[in-house]
Design an enzyme around this catalytic site. Structure first.
Site, short mmCIF file in Angstrom:
data_model
loop_
_atom_site.label_atom_id
_atom_site.label_comp_id
_atom_site.label_asym_id
_atom_site.label_seq_id
_atom_site.Cartn_x
_atom_site.Cartn_y
_atom_site.Cartn_z
CG ASP A 286 -15.68 -10.40 -26.79
OD1 ASP A 286 -14.72 -9.72 -27.19
OD2 ASP A 286 -16.86 -10.18 -27.10
C1 GLC Z 1 -19.84 -12.57 -29.21
C2 GLC Z 1 -19.37 -11.17 -29.50
C3 GLC Z 1 -18.24 -11.16 -30.49
C4 GLC Z 1 -17.18 -12.13 -30.09
C5 GLC Z 1 -17.74 -13.52 -29.82
C6 GLC Z 1 -16.72 -14.47 -29.28
O1 GLC Z 1 -20.48 -13.08 -30.32
O2 GLC Z 1 -20.42 -10.37 -29.98
O3 GLC Z 1 -17.69 -9.87 -30.62
O4 GLC Z 1 -16.24 -12.16 -31.10
O5 GLC Z 1 -18.78 -13.42 -28.88
O6 GLC Z 1 -16.37 -14.21 -27.97
C1 GLC Z 2 -19.63 -12.69 -22.89
C2 GLC Z 2 -19.91 -13.73 -23.93
C3 GLC Z 2 -19.29 -13.39 -25.23
C4 GLC Z 2 -19.65 -11.98 -25.61
C5 GLC Z 2 -19.35 -10.99 -24.49
C6 GLC Z 2 -19.84 -9.62 -24.86
O1 GLC Z 2 -18.30 -12.65 -22.62
O2 GLC Z 2 -19.50 -15.00 -23.54
O3 GLC Z 2 -19.75 -14.28 -26.22
O4 GLC Z 2 -18.92 -11.61 -26.72
O5 GLC Z 2 -19.98 -11.40 -23.32
O6 GLC Z 2 -19.60 -8.67 -23.91
#
Ligand code: GLC
Ligand code: GLC
Length: 819
Positions: A487
């Site tokens: 993300d």
């Molecule tokens: C969080 C989110 C997931 C994403 C991950 C890596 O665990 O829930 O959707 O893939 O972060 O950014």
């Molecule tokens: C932030 C976190 C990521 C997560 C996201 C969800 O970017 O670092 O892990 O998936 O929030 O919105």
């Protein structure tokens, strides 16, 4: 250092010291009514949606830590002294404090000056209420003259509004007290048809429902004036902060034991039957009273608890193992499937790190979570798949999240996370392999929740695949969109405004930045579609998917291979991300894992090379880091990943979700020792002994462990609600122990450590129980398979469908011939 111990026989973790580094929590509820409960009785409850139907209050970021909970006070009426048997909120020095976190229940107890008090908290199956079953024992030589006070603070339902909209909320609170039951009915007079109730099994000496009367001005939960003086005020809340507290007097002879039951619950009335008498403003209690009556009875409570334990025993009994490693056994048999069920129920909504008002049910998260629970609750997995597919768009894209109460896509966050739709293919494939229920593919499912757009689920999957092919970039690799699995790798965002959401701002047109990760995921998904089509007799279609996968594989090897490992992406200017050419962020874990999972680079040695690079550059004793070197500054063209200080989260933290991909990749190339070694590095039980470093619960996985660039290397954060649960379960059960469902039957292909001479497993699969024993004859991973004493070629146990029990014997490795 440990703060407790595992009681494997009772499926419990027993905490023996209340001041754990962080609150160590558990979850109550498994269907609609849920609660978080910490080891000192902190936490809150809600019905279905942690944001919109919050029953009790809790303040994140509070001091003292984890205050707001299901607190009971015991008062010695002869001396006036009072304390909390769960330590918080009074924090007296207790004797024999223990918190037993079990599956769906928590028991917290202690002894203080000869009074033993133990409370069992749980939610009965099929009910929208929680039970606090308090057992008091007088260990003194003389009688004890005690008072018991219960306490909870009601939330005015919408947790976000509750925490902000004081100009209204300080005037809306309303309760009713009838027959000793406290009913919380804020907004019931208008559009709500639900209320909460808080009941007690004993005759009351008094009650309170106005928080500030109960506590007294400028006091905290550690020192309520009502408890101090030993008498409730019988306050009735009108506005301000409604709460619930019962006061019960208990006299105990020496050695005597008594139980007091408290019930906290949620109830709905039909809209046209809200009031009794009709036309009044009083809650109609006709349907709630029998429920309250039932659970104020000790025998019914005990029976409900037995039923809850039986429920969990049945779920855990579907897959059990006995290996030479206690950490493997404990996680596979108890805690990992439990955590998978919690992620199924809660998605990413409510934990100590997820506020309950933030995220709905994530599309990619839930599809991955399903991999970890589909064998336990296949009917509910089916329903979840259909819910998720209904939020898909006609383009094949997907809403990134939906709200559990409405099941509708969340407009605030929208779509265009280009990996999202592909995960649906993986979850459906897992469901089909587990159940053989092909009918799901013919289910008619709408797009974007719009009636009239119904198409068979299979077509949703076809569109998911097409979505990627319709969005290829300059190198023929998939365009990344807002972000892929990571993300925080925001290659099109370019945000310079403080506080702007990295994930919903689209700064650039998105026609250039490409993801090698999505390419790997695509190859895996396309091959899954090919097998699915083949199984359905659609040979041409199967060939087509296979060809598309093969084309993408060629592209990955051409444009996504950096020389020693797989590249991560191309940015907005088509520059490499995750390449030795970069100053920082030269190698990323995700494409190494996913490309190999998809079978890319298995023939020409790239897989081996990439895994060697992972070992050399990313592996630490605390797990495998997401990328290296860490980003030392904020990069506009990379986005959120570079917003984190080095070593945390996506910026070179050990993002545990990705570690099992590497374990699986190691297993695929036959490295059992390495796969299991990585498995143990992040296995919470194996980290129990360093709890002062790890800090999170030693019985569940955390999303992140600080990487080596962080001053707190080894410290975990964001426990419970993470895809780490499902993927670790898949890695250990399906790839290391090697027991995996396929269309043709149960495949058994263990890739275990070389010093394991044997392990046993029981697996219930399509109604049949398999008792499996795996013995090592020599080196390597070759398998010879005997079913009920008869040898079978290959490593797949056919589907018997006879509902019986079968004995499977596996010999792995080649016997070394004595000369
Ligand atoms: C969080 C989110 C997931 C994403 C991950 C890596 O665990 O829930 O959707 O893939 O972060 O950014
Ligand atoms: C932030 C976190 C990521 C997560 C996201 C969800 O970017 O670092 O892990 O998936 O929030 O919105």
């Amino acid at each position: 250092m440990r703060y407790g111990y595992f009681d494997d026989q009772h499926h419990e973790y027993v905490i023996t010291q209340p001041d754990t580094p962080l609150p160590w929590i558990n979850y109550l509820g498994s269907e609609a009514y849920f609660g978080i409960v910490s080891n000192t009785a902190g936490g809150y409850s809600f019905y279905r949606d942690a944001r919109l139907r919050r029953i009790t209050r809790y303040r994140y970021n509070n001091v003292s830590l984890d205050c707001g909970g299901r607190y009971i006070y015991v008062r010695d009426n002869d001396t006036g002294e009072f304390w909390s048997p769960s330590w918080q909120p009074t924090r007296h020095e207790l004797e024999g404090y223990t918190c037993r976190h079990g599956l769906g229940y928590t028991v917290i107890g202690s002894t203080y000056k000869g009074i033993e008090a133990q409370t069992r908290y749980f939610v009965p199956l099929g009910e929208s209420l929680e039970i606090w079953q308090l057992t008091l024992t007088n260990q003194r030589e003389e009688s004890a003259n005690l008072s018991v006070f219960s306490s909870i603070e009601f939330c005015l339902w919408d947790a976000q509004d509750d925490a902000t909209n004081f100009q209204r909320n300080f005037s809306t609170g309303e309760v009713e007290v009838e027959d000793g039951v406290i009913y919380h009915k804020t907004e019931y007079r208008e559009r709500r048809n639900h209320f909460a109730f808080f009941a007690c099994s004993e005759e009351l000496a008094g009650f309170d429902t106005q928080r500030d009367v109960f506590l007294g001005p400028y006091r905290g939960w550690d020192n309520p004036v009502a408890v101090e003086r030993g008498r409730s005020f019988n306050s009735v809340a009108r506005g301000w902060a409604p709460m619930g507290s019962h006061h019960v007097r208990v006299t105990l002879k020496p050695g005597e034991t008594r139980q007091v039951i408290f019930l906290l619950g949620y109830h709905e009335n039909p809209r046209d039957q809200k009031f009794d008498p009709p036309g009044s403003q009083r809650i109609n209690k006709q349907t709630v009273k029998p429920v309250i009556g039932k659970y104020l009875n000790k025998d019914n409570v005990d029976a409900a608890f037995e039923a809850l334990c039986a429920y969990w025993d049945r779920l855990l009994g579907i897959f059990e193992v006995e290996t030479p490693d206690v950490h493997t056994d404990r996680m596979v048999n108890i805690w990992n499937p439990y955590q998978c069920m919690v992620t199924f129920n809660l998605s990413r909504s409510a934990s100590l790190f997820e506020s309950g008002i933030g995220r709905g049910v994530g599309f990619r998260d839930s599809n991955q979570d399903l991999l970890g629970f589909v064998h336990m609750v296949p009917e509910r997995a089916r329903e979840r798949i259909l819910d998720l597919a209904a939020t898909q768009l006609e383009t094949g894209g997907a809403y990134h999240q939906y709200q559990p109460l409405t099941k509708r896509g969340n407009d605030e966050i929208g779509s265009s996370f280009n990996d999202d739709p592909l995960w649906l293919i993986l979850s459906v494939a897992a469901y089909l392999k587990e159940t053989g229920d092909w009918s799901i593919l013919d289910e008619l499912v709408v797009y974007e929740n719009q009636p009239g757009t119904e198409k068979p689920l299979y077509e949703h999957l076809q569109r998911s695949l097409r979505y990627t092919l319709d969005r290829l970039g300059p190198h023929g690799l998939p365009l990344i969109g807002r972000a892929d699995w990571n993300d925080c790798l925001n290659l099109n965002t370019f945000s310079e405004v403080p506080g702007e959401s990295f994930q919903t701002i689209t700064g650039k047109n998105g026609k250039v930045a490409e993801s090698v990760f999505i390419a790997g995921l695509f190859v895996l998904a396309a091959e899954e579609m090919a097998s699915m089509a083949r199984e359905r007799g659609l040979t041409d279609e199967a060939q087509l998917y296979h060809d598309e996968a093969a084309t993408m594989e060629v592209t990955v090897l051409k444009h996504g291979w950096d020389g020693e490992w797989f590249l991560r992406a191309y940015d907005y200017l088509s520059r490499k991300v995750g390449s030795h050419e970069c100053d920082e962020g030269q190698i990323f874990i995700e494409p190494q894992g996913f490309c190999i999972l998809a079978g890319i680079g298995l023939c020409d040695g790239q897989a081996e090379e990439a895994l060697a690079a992972v070992k050399e550059r990313l592996a630490t004793p605390h797990g495998i880091i997401l990328q290296q070197p860490a980003y030392s500054q904020y990069y506009l063209h990379l986005g959120e990943i570079s917003s984190y200080p080095p070593g945390y989260k996506e910026n070179a933290g050990i993002f545990c979700h990705t570690n099992p991909w590497i374990m699986i990749a190691e297993a695929i190339i036959g490295h059992g020792d390495q796969a299991h070694d990585y498995y143990l590095r992040i296995n919470p039980s194996a980290r129990e002994a360093i709890s002062e470093v790890h800090r999170c619960e030693p019985y569940v996985y955390a999303q992140m462990i600080a990487g080596r660039d962080a001053p707190t290397h080894g410290e975990a954060k964001n426990s419970w609600l993470t895809g780490t649960a499902a993927w670790n379960y898949v890695a250990i059960t399906q790839w290391i122990l090697g027991i995996r469902p396929t269309y043709a039957g149960l495949q058994i292909a263990p890739v275990i450590p070389s010093d394991w001479s044997e392990f046993k497993a029981t697996r219930v699969f399509r109604g049949v129980t398999y008792h499996i024993i795996v013995k090592r004859a020599g080196k390597g991973n070759t398998v010879s398979l005997t079913v009920d004493g008869k040898e079978i070629t290959g490593n797949v146990v056919p589907v018997f469908g006879d509902g019986k029990t079968h004995q499977i014997e596996i010999i792995i490795g080649e016997e070394v011939q004595e000369l």
